[in-house]
Design a protein around this motif. Structure first.
Motif, mmCIF file in Angstrom:
data_model
loop_
_atom_site.group_PDB
_atom_site.id
_atom_site.type_symbol
_atom_site.label_atom_id
_atom_site.label_comp_id
_atom_site.label_asym_id
_atom_site.label_seq_id
_atom_site.Cartn_x
_atom_site.Cartn_y
_atom_site.Cartn_z
ATOM 1 N N LEU A 127 0.826 -1.205 0.000
ATOM 2 C CA LEU A 127 0.000 0.000 0.000
ATOM 3 C C LEU A 127 0.863 1.258 0.000
ATOM 4 O O LEU A 127 0.503 2.272 -0.608
ATOM 5 N N TRP A 128 1.993 1.202 0.689
ATOM 6 C CA TRP A 128 2.912 2.334 0.733
ATOM 7 C C TRP A 128 3.448 2.660 -0.664
ATOM 8 O O TRP A 128 3.480 3.812 -1.081
ATOM 9 N N LEU A 129 3.816 1.606 -1.404
ATOM 10 C CA LEU A 129 4.317 1.817 -2.764
ATOM 11 C C LEU A 129 3.202 2.325 -3.681
ATOM 12 O O LEU A 129 3.411 3.237 -4.484
ATOM 13 N N ALA A 130 2.015 1.714 -3.540
ATOM 14 C CA ALA A 130 0.883 2.165 -4.357
ATOM 15 C C ALA A 130 0.511 3.603 -4.026
ATOM 16 O O ALA A 130 0.167 4.393 -4.916
ATOM 17 N N GLY A 131 0.597 3.951 -2.750
ATOM 18 C CA GLY A 131 0.282 5.312 -2.335
ATOM 19 C C GLY A 131 1.216 6.336 -2.966
ATOM 20 O O GLY A 131 0.787 7.435 -3.332
ATOM 21 N N SER A 132 2.485 5.967 -3.127
ATOM 22 C CA SER A 132 3.431 6.900 -3.746
ATOM 23 C C SER A 132 3.064 7.163 -5.198
ATOM 24 O O SER A 132 3.173 8.291 -5.689
ATOM 25 N N VAL A 133 2.614 6.123 -5.892
ATOM 26 C CA VAL A 133 2.195 6.282 -7.292
ATOM 27 C C VAL A 133 0.943 7.156 -7.370
ATOM 28 O O VAL A 133 0.834 8.049 -8.213
ATOM 29 N N ILE A 134 -0.004 6.901 -6.477
ATOM 30 C CA ILE A 134 -1.254 7.671 -6.478
ATOM 31 C C ILE A 134 -0.984 9.150 -6.190
ATOM 32 O O ILE A 134 -1.568 10.043 -6.825
ATOM 33 N N LEU A 135 -0.105 9.423 -5.236
ATOM 34 C CA LEU A 135 0.229 10.817 -4.921
ATOM 35 C C LEU A 135 0.892 11.510 -6.112
ATOM 36 O O LEU A 135 0.609 12.680 -6.394
ATOM 37 N N SER A 136 1.759 10.791 -6.806
ATOM 38 C CA SER A 136 2.413 11.366 -7.986
ATOM 39 C C SER A 136 1.390 11.647 -9.079
ATOM 40 O O SER A 136 1.424 12.713 -9.721
ATOM 41 N N TRP A 137 0.488 10.704 -9.304
ATOM 42 C CA TRP A 137 -0.552 10.898 -10.312
ATOM 43 C C TRP A 137 -1.420 12.104 -9.962
ATOM 44 O O TRP A 137 -1.792 12.888 -10.841
ATOM 45 N N ALA A 138 -1.758 12.229 -8.680
ATOM 46 C CA ALA A 138 -2.610 13.345 -8.252
ATOM 47 C C ALA A 138 -1.937 14.683 -8.553
ATOM 48 O O ALA A 138 -2.586 15.624 -9.017
ATOM 49 N N ALA A 139 -0.630 14.778 -8.295
ATOM 50 C CA ALA A 139 0.091 16.031 -8.552
ATOM 51 C C ALA A 139 0.129 16.344 -10.042
ATOM 52 O O ALA A 139 -0.111 17.481 -10.464
ATOM 53 N N ILE A 140 0.423 15.341 -10.859
ATOM 54 C CA ILE A 140 0.520 15.558 -12.311
ATOM 55 C C ILE A 140 -0.839 15.900 -12.898
ATOM 56 O O ILE A 140 -0.968 16.821 -13.723
ATOM 57 N N LEU A 141 -1.880 15.171 -12.481
ATOM 58 C CA LEU A 141 -3.215 15.435 -13.023
ATOM 59 C C LEU A 141 -3.752 16.788 -12.569
ATOM 60 O O LEU A 141 -4.469 17.464 -13.317
ATOM 61 N N ALA A 142 -3.411 17.190 -11.343
ATOM 62 C CA ALA A 142 -3.831 18.513 -10.872
ATOM 63 C C ALA A 142 -3.177 19.606 -11.704
ATOM 64 O O ALA A 142 -3.818 20.597 -12.073
ATOM 65 N N ALA A 143 -1.894 19.435 -12.024
ATOM 66 C CA ALA A 143 -1.204 20.421 -12.860
ATOM 67 C C ALA A 143 -1.768 20.416 -14.277
ATOM 68 O O ALA A 143 -1.917 21.473 -14.900
ATOM 69 N N HIS A 144 -2.096 19.237 -14.775
ATOM 70 C CA HIS A 144 -2.690 19.139 -16.121
ATOM 71 C C HIS A 144 -4.032 19.863 -16.175
ATOM 72 O O HIS A 144 -4.306 20.605 -17.124
ATOM 73 N N ARG A 145 -4.829 19.674 -15.148
ATOM 74 C CA ARG A 145 -6.142 20.331 -15.105
ATOM 75 C C ARG A 145 -5.996 21.845 -15.084
ATOM 76 O O ARG A 145 -6.840 22.571 -15.633
ATOM 77 N N ARG A 146 -4.932 22.329 -14.459
ATOM 78 C CA ARG A 146 -4.710 23.766 -14.344
ATOM 79 C C ARG A 146 -3.847 24.311 -15.481
ATOM 80 O O ARG A 146 -3.493 25.482 -15.474
ATOM 81 N N ARG A 147 -3.465 23.450 -16.431
ATOM 82 C CA ARG A 147 -2.591 23.838 -17.550
ATOM 83 C C ARG A 147 -1.279 24.423 -17.034
ATOM 84 O O ARG A 147 -0.704 25.331 -17.641
ATOM 85 N N ALA A 148 -0.818 23.890 -15.918
ATOM 86 C CA ALA A 148 0.392 24.417 -15.276
ATOM 87 C C ALA A 148 1.628 23.711 -15.819
ATOM 88 O O ALA A 148 1.548 22.666 -16.470
ATOM 89 N N SER A 149 2.785 24.282 -15.512
ATOM 90 C CA SER A 149 4.051 23.648 -15.869
ATOM 91 C C SER A 149 4.187 22.313 -15.134
ATOM 92 O O SER A 149 3.736 22.163 -13.991
ATOM 93 N N MET A 150 4.822 21.347 -15.789
ATOM 94 C CA MET A 150 5.005 20.024 -15.192
ATOM 95 C C MET A 150 6.311 19.903 -14.405
ATOM 96 O O MET A 150 6.640 18.825 -13.911
ATOM 97 N N ARG A 151 7.022 21.005 -14.256
ATOM 98 C CA ARG A 151 8.322 20.921 -13.581
ATOM 99 C C ARG A 151 8.183 20.411 -12.156
ATOM 100 O O ARG A 151 8.809 19.398 -11.784
ATOM 101 N N TRP A 152 7.375 21.073 -11.347
ATOM 102 C CA TRP A 152 7.253 20.657 -9.942
ATOM 103 C C TRP A 152 6.566 19.307 -9.786
ATOM 104 O O TRP A 152 6.994 18.498 -8.938
ATOM 105 N N PRO A 153 5.495 18.990 -10.530
ATOM 106 C CA PRO A 153 4.916 17.645 -10.407
ATOM 107 C C PRO A 153 5.894 16.535 -10.769
ATOM 108 O O PRO A 153 5.895 15.469 -10.138
#
Length: 215
Positions: A127-153
């Motif tokens: 679950l810890w490993l899966a959680g890391s993937v989910i958190l990364s996806w959440a950051a990238i998708l949030a930036a995508h939704r906001r049309r933001a730069s992908m540098r920080w995600p």
């Protein structure tokens, strides 16, 4: 139905305006445009002419942008503090998940689940490993939704993957001369798990760049 305000929406999002505020503003403009179009049609205009004249009456593209861009309150937290939102929050969330996993195992050690602690620790590690993937996806998708730069995600995905691969959760069951223990430790991450986690964590980038190439 043609979206007359698609370009306006994209420009506002790229300027850092909160998606919630952008959607509400565009919805209000669309409703106003529809009302004007119906009014003009009722006075003898054809549908295409009514839609064009209604857009002109609402104002130019720059005129419609100005009220949103001029007020800093409309800018999202992610656009003002991207490092905090896209990097800080995922890392803090991951640390909290690790502490919760350790505390859950400690609590289980004093219950009838104690004989299954090793299996529980293995489940917590997955679950810890899966959680890391989910958190990364959440950051990238949030930036995508906001049309933001992908540098920080992207930095966040790599940092979260490294932390996940370097963290080990272990259980040693008590024996005759050995005290039982539950450990949460940082180690040097093995290359294969690290690369695998990083690749999985960055998968949403395919959606992001695919959507950009399609527009």
């Amino acid at each position: 139905m043609h979206d007359h305000f698609a370009d306006l929406r994209e420009e506002l999002l790229r300027a850092g305006i909160s998606p919630r505020r952008v959607n509400r503003y565009v919805r209000e403009l669309s409703d106003h445009h529809a009302d004007l179009t119906e009014h003009l049609e009722a006075h003898g205009h054809s549908r295409p002419d009514a839609e064009r004249d209604a857009l002109q009456r609402l104002g130019s593209h720059d005129t419609l942008l100005l009220p949103m861009l001029a007020d800093i309150r409309f800018r999202s937290m992610a656009s003002r503090w991207p490092a905090l939102v896209y990097l800080g929050l995922p890392l803090v969330s991951q640390i909290i998940l690790a502490l919760l996993a350790a505390l859950s195992l400690i609590a289980a050690a004093s219950t009838p689940l104690r004989p299954a602690l090793i299996d529980l620790a293995s489940g917590a590690a997955i679950l810890w490993l899966a959680g890391s993937v989910i958190l990364s996806w959440a950051a990238i998708l949030a930036a995508h939704r906001r049309r933001a730069s992908m540098r920080w995600p992207v930095i966040a995905a790599l940092a979260v993957s490294t932390l996940a691969a370097a963290t080990s959760i272990g259980v040693t069951m008590p024996m005759a001369d050995i005290h039982g223990e539950i450990t949460l430790a940082l180690t040097h991450p093995a290359p294969l798990p690290l690369v695998t986690l990083a690749a999985l964590s960055l998968l949403p980038l395919l959606l992001h760049f695919g959507a950009r190439s399609a527009t």
